[in-house]
Design an enzyme around this catalytic site. Structure first.
Site, PDB file in Angstrom:
ATOM      1  N   CYS A   2       0.811  -1.071   0.453  1.00  0.00           N
ATOM      2  CA  CYS A   2       0.445   0.311   0.318  1.00  0.00           C
ATOM      3  C   CYS A   2       0.306   1.338  -0.011  1.00  0.00           C
ATOM      4  CB  CYS A   2      -0.891  -0.129   0.942  1.00  0.00           C
ATOM      5  SG  CYS A   2      -1.397  -1.189   1.390  1.00  0.00           S
ATOM      6  N   ARG A  27       0.632   2.203  -5.585  1.00  0.00           N
ATOM      7  CA  ARG A  27       1.687   0.955  -5.112  1.00  0.00           C
ATOM      8  C   ARG A  27       0.327   0.080  -5.241  1.00  0.00           C
ATOM      9  NH1 ARG A  27       5.958   1.826  -2.086  1.00  0.00           N
ATOM     10  NH2 ARG A  27       5.467  -0.015  -0.458  1.00  0.00           N
ATOM     11  N   TRP A  75      -4.010  -2.103  -1.105  1.00  0.00           N
ATOM     12  CA  TRP A  75      -3.059  -3.308  -2.174  1.00  0.00           C
ATOM     13  C   TRP A  75      -3.610  -4.528  -1.344  1.00  0.00           C
ATOM     14  CZ3 TRP A  75       0.497  -7.119  -2.099  1.00  0.00           C
ATOM     15  CH2 TRP A  75       0.666  -7.715  -3.892  1.00  0.00           C
ATOM     16  N   ASN A 101       2.010  -0.261   5.835  1.00  0.00           N
ATOM     17  CA  ASN A 101       1.889  -1.053   5.381  1.00  0.00           C
ATOM     18  C   ASN A 101       2.588  -2.301   5.494  1.00  0.00           C
ATOM     19  OD1 ASN A 101       2.611  -1.908   2.019  1.00  0.00           O
ATOM     20  ND2 ASN A 101       4.767  -0.098   2.275  1.00  0.00           N
ATOM     21  N   GLY A 102       2.257  -3.150   4.112  1.00  0.00           N
ATOM     22  CA  GLY A 102       3.251  -4.488   5.367  1.00  0.00           C
ATOM     23  C   GLY A 102       2.332  -5.660   5.816  1.00  0.00           C
ATOM     24  N   GLU A 455      11.367 -10.758 -21.925  1.00  0.00           N
ATOM     25  CA  GLU A 455      10.724  -8.764 -21.063  1.00  0.00           C
ATOM     26  C   GLU A 455       9.200  -8.113 -21.952  1.00  0.00           C
ATOM     27  OE1 GLU A 455      10.861  -7.258 -18.527  1.00  0.00           O
ATOM     28  OE2 GLU A 455      10.315  -4.949 -19.449  1.00  0.00           O
ATOM     29  N   LYS A 459       5.861  -7.615 -20.715  1.00  0.00           N
ATOM     30  CA  LYS A 459       4.818  -5.943 -20.536  1.00  0.00           C
ATOM     31  C   LYS A 459       3.591  -6.258 -21.138  1.00  0.00           C
ATOM     32  CE  LYS A 459       7.245  -4.567 -18.939  1.00  0.00           C
ATOM     33  NZ  LYS A 459       8.668  -4.645 -18.004  1.00  0.00           N
ATOM     34  N   GLU A 462       0.879  -7.663 -18.737  1.00  0.00           N
ATOM     35  CA  GLU A 462       1.345  -7.302 -18.034  1.00  0.00           C
ATOM     36  C   GLU A 462      -0.058  -5.926 -17.744  1.00  0.00           C
ATOM     37  OE1 GLU A 462       4.110  -5.351 -14.582  1.00  0.00           O
ATOM     38  OE2 GLU A 462       5.228  -5.594 -16.405  1.00  0.00           O
ATOM     39  N   HIS A 478       9.310 -28.439 -29.257  1.00  0.00           N
ATOM     40  CA  HIS A 478       9.644 -29.326 -28.169  1.00  0.00           C
ATOM     41  C   HIS A 478       8.495 -29.073 -27.641  1.00  0.00           C
ATOM     42  CE1 HIS A 478      13.135 -29.998 -28.863  1.00  0.00           C
ATOM     43  NE2 HIS A 478      13.535 -28.833 -28.527  1.00  0.00           N
ATOM     44  N   LYS A 575       3.686  -1.359  -8.183  1.00  0.00           N
ATOM     45  CA  LYS A 575       4.974  -0.809  -8.349  1.00  0.00           C
ATOM     46  C   LYS A 575       5.823  -1.636  -7.474  1.00  0.00           C
ATOM     47  CE  LYS A 575       7.287   1.555 -10.956  1.00  0.00           C
ATOM     48  NZ  LYS A 575       7.744   1.269 -11.976  1.00  0.00           N
TER      49      LYS A 575
HETATM   50  C1  AGP Z   1       7.840  -4.843 -14.371  1.00  0.00           C
HETATM   51  O1  AGP Z   1       7.140  -3.761 -15.476  1.00  0.00           O
HETATM   52  C2  AGP Z   1       6.690  -5.309 -13.855  1.00  0.00           C
HETATM   53  N1  AGP Z   1       5.733  -4.253 -12.732  1.00  0.00           N
HETATM   54  C3  AGP Z   1       7.292  -5.724 -12.242  1.00  0.00           C
HETATM   55  O2  AGP Z   1       7.741  -7.323 -12.890  1.00  0.00           O
HETATM   56  C4  AGP Z   1       8.757  -6.032 -11.556  1.00  0.00           C
HETATM   57  O3  AGP Z   1       9.721  -5.652 -12.776  1.00  0.00           O
HETATM   58  C5  AGP Z   1       9.380  -6.629 -10.676  1.00  0.00           C
HETATM   59  O4  AGP Z   1       7.944  -6.085  -9.587  1.00  0.00           O
HETATM   60  C6  AGP Z   1      10.533  -6.126  -9.757  1.00  0.00           C
HETATM   61  O5  AGP Z   1      10.630  -4.948  -9.359  1.00  0.00           O
HETATM   62  P1  AGP Z   1      11.657  -4.502  -8.645  1.00  0.00           P
HETATM   63  O6  AGP Z   1      12.473  -4.172  -9.852  1.00  0.00           O
HETATM   64  O7  AGP Z   1      11.001  -3.206  -7.993  1.00  0.00           O
HETATM   65  O8  AGP Z   1      12.275  -5.332  -8.197  1.00  0.00           O
END
Ligand code: AGP
Length: 580
Positions: A2, A27, A75, A101-102, A455, A459, A462, A478, A575
């Site tokens: 959060c 967040r 969150w 948060n946590g 990657e 991207k 997500e 395979h 994030k």
């Molecule tokens: C990336 O687009 C993602 N949102 C996610 O995979 C992110 O890279 C991952 O959570 C790791 O985060 P960090 O680099 O802050 O450790």
């Protein structure tokens, strides 16, 4: 995870906090709430389920007067999104109010203890028990002591900001979740990250692990969990508030894709001398990272092994504890944009316990990872707000390249990227319009572009909510080939190097089964055998990843927008993932 925020000063607290929550929404965004101490010393709370814009239509946060307050954007972890589970939470009488948060790991046991003492709970959250514990200890202790004693009962992770009726103070505590105190003139702030505070101050103290703070209008005092005071130095953050804002772009992600023309340059300027010495000393290197950062780790492996002949293992952070064998001969390179990813932090704590040396690569000054690491490289990408990592990925690449080739100057890539974005934007949009109805999209690559295929797929999935999966071209036969039929999109990364002929073979395999093939390539000829191609010009073969990731970021972005999704806030994601 959060976002939390607190304010004390002369301004209208609800206004500062409301604006701050907006900046922290990346967040988590399933409910929001604000509590303010009114002029009569009583605490007023307004909160509800939903994103800030939605909740603001139903709830008039600005109705709350007062110059001291706290806010939260949630969150969900314990208890689904609902009015009751939205923060702030209170004790039985509404006199102790807090945001958290946590994850409090021992909350069930603590809740039972409190229930036996007659406490009544209004939510299913782990956070609420903290307010009740403070209430309990307030029976025999003054407020600071009660707060301290309550915090000492908690296991797990917490960043907590608490206000208590009649007190002109914010009570803060931190363990394994970020919390930063901002020093203004005659006003003080605290928040989960710098962004909501940058408009007001550039001076900060990131709180340490297992630390408590008491913040008043004119300053803050810091204590360990035993109540002993600690002296702390402020750090200065150079990011401007504007840098952290959207600046006219429809989404942060669009802005951040473009900003790569600057951020890549900055990251190539990072001083890697000390880190380079460390790398030279170690024969055994483990890279730990999650998500996009893991893909940067795969690039590190490619460069170190293939170019420097240095053996590297790359392990997904959450798996590290179960498979790795760190020891004092091991150098761990931990890559994390936020520096707060719980999986990564736990993995490096594990490695450290076994004697490994830790080198961190992160974007956030003072983040948790920097406190555990023996050495830190800051990538200097500037704040990234969009949940999907874009500029921090290319900055991670730049730092990794610099580490591998400290003598080389690759910074011209940044200018090339600026031109590339403009050149291919329309084509990327056109391709996205074709992809937006797909059920599944496959990404194939080989060699230096394999991490980029991974990657690209991450991207894409997500933020478009369309399944995307990456495979090495050679793996198709395979298994995955059985999924290819007429019209299934395959995005092929085809660079003109030792893998070129083999990639053409892979394209032919999927074409023969009816796939719609898009090539990202530096070869003009490929246009003849695929359905669509984005041709990029790349001056050095070693630098393909920088040129090939840009079209994939744009395709993901436009597909998301075409589908009516907000790419900055994909559902179920946040994030920085500060829970394991
Ligand atoms: C990336 O687009 C993602 N949102 C996610 O995979 C992110 O890279 C991952 O959570 C790791 O985060 P960090 O680099 O802050 O450790």
């Amino acid at each position: 995870m959060c976002g939390i925020i607190g304010y004390i000063g002369d301004k209208k607290a609800s206004e500062v906090i409301l604006e701050g929550i907006k900046a922290l929404e990346y967040r988590g965004y399933d409910s929001v709430g604000i509590a303010v101490i009114g002029e009569d010393g009583k605490i007023i709370i307004k909160k509800d389920r939903g994103m800030l814009d939605e909740v603001s239509k139903k709830v008039d946060f600005l109705e709350m007067d007062g110059t001291l307050g706290i806010g939260h954007t949630r969150w969900a972890t314990h208890g689904p999104p609902s009015f009751e589970n939205a923060h702030p939470h209170t004790d039985c009488e509404g006199k102790v109010v807090l945001v958290h948060n946590g994850v409090i790991e021992n909350y069930l046991e603590l809740r039972e203890e409190l229930m036996a003492k007659g406490h009544k709970f209004s939510s299913e959250t782990d956070s609420e028990i903290v307010a009740h514990f403070i209430e309990e200890y307030r029976k025999n202790s003054e407020n600071f002591e009660a707060f301290r004693k309550a915090i000492n009962r908690l296991k797990g992770s917490y960043a907590i900001v608490c206000i208590i009726e009649g007190e002109k103070k914010l009570f803060l505590a931190r363990r394994n979740s970020p919390l930063i105190v901002g020093f203004g003139k005659g006003e003080m702030f605290c928040a989960s990250d710098f962004t909501p505070m940058l408009k007001y101050t550039k001076k900060f103290v990131p709180m340490d692990e297992e630390e408590i703070a008491v913040v008043e209008k004119d300053g803050a005092r810091f204590f360990n969990l035993r109540g002993n005071e600690r002296k702390k130095k402020t750090i200065e953050i150079k990011w401007s508030a504007e840098e952290a804002e959207r600046g006219g772009y429809p989404h942060y992600m669009a802005k951040e894709i473009e900003e790569q023309k600057y951020s890549i340059k900055e990251s190539f300027m990072v001083d890697v001398r000390k880190a380079g010495e460390l790398v030279k000393k170690y024969e055994k290197i483990d890279v730990i990272a999650a998500g996009t950062s893991h893909h940067a780790g795969l690039m590190l492996k490619y460069l170190f092994q293939k170019e420097l002949k240095k053996k590297v293992d790359v392990v997904i952070a959450s798996e590290y504890r179960y498979v790795a064998l760190p020891d004092k001969e091991t150098l761990v390179i931990a890559i994390s944009q936020s520096g707060e990813t719980a999986d990564t932090l736990q993995a490096i704590k594990f490695a450290k316990k076994h004697g490994a040396k830790i080198l961190a690569i992160t974007n956030v000054v003072g983040s948790s990872i920097t406190r555990i690491a023996d050495e830190t490289l800051y990538m200097n990408a500037g704040p990234e707000i969009g949940v999907a990592a874009t500029k921090t990925f290319t900055s991670q690449l730049a730092v990794v390249y610099k580490l591998a080739f400290p003598e080389r100057d690759f910074s011209y890539v940044a200018d090339d990227v600026a031109g590339l974005i403009e050149k291919i934007r329309e084509k990327a949009e056109e391709i996205s319009r074709k992809l937006k109805f797909a059920k599944s999209v496959f990404f194939i690559g080989r060699g230096i572009c394999m991490p980029i295929a991974y990657e690209g797929a991450l991207k894409f999935k997500e933020i478009s909510y369309i399944h995307g999966e990456a495979y090495a071209g050679g793996e198709l036969k395979h298994g995955p080939l059985s999924l290819i039929e007429k019209g299934v999109p395959v995005i092929a990364l085809v660079q003109k190097d030792e893998t070129y002929e083999k990639m053409i073979g892979s394209i032919k395999e999927v074409k023969a089964r009816g796939a719609y093939v898009v090539a990202i390539t530096d070869s003009e000829e490929i246009g003849n055998i695929v359905d669509d191609a984005i041709v990029v010009e790349c001056k050095e073969k070693l630098l393909y990843p920088f040129y090939f990731i840009i079209p994939l970021q744009l395709i993901a972005y436009y597909t998301s927008v075409e589908r009516g999704i907000n790419p900055d806030k994909p559902r179920n994601l946040a994030k920085s993932v500060t829970v394991e």
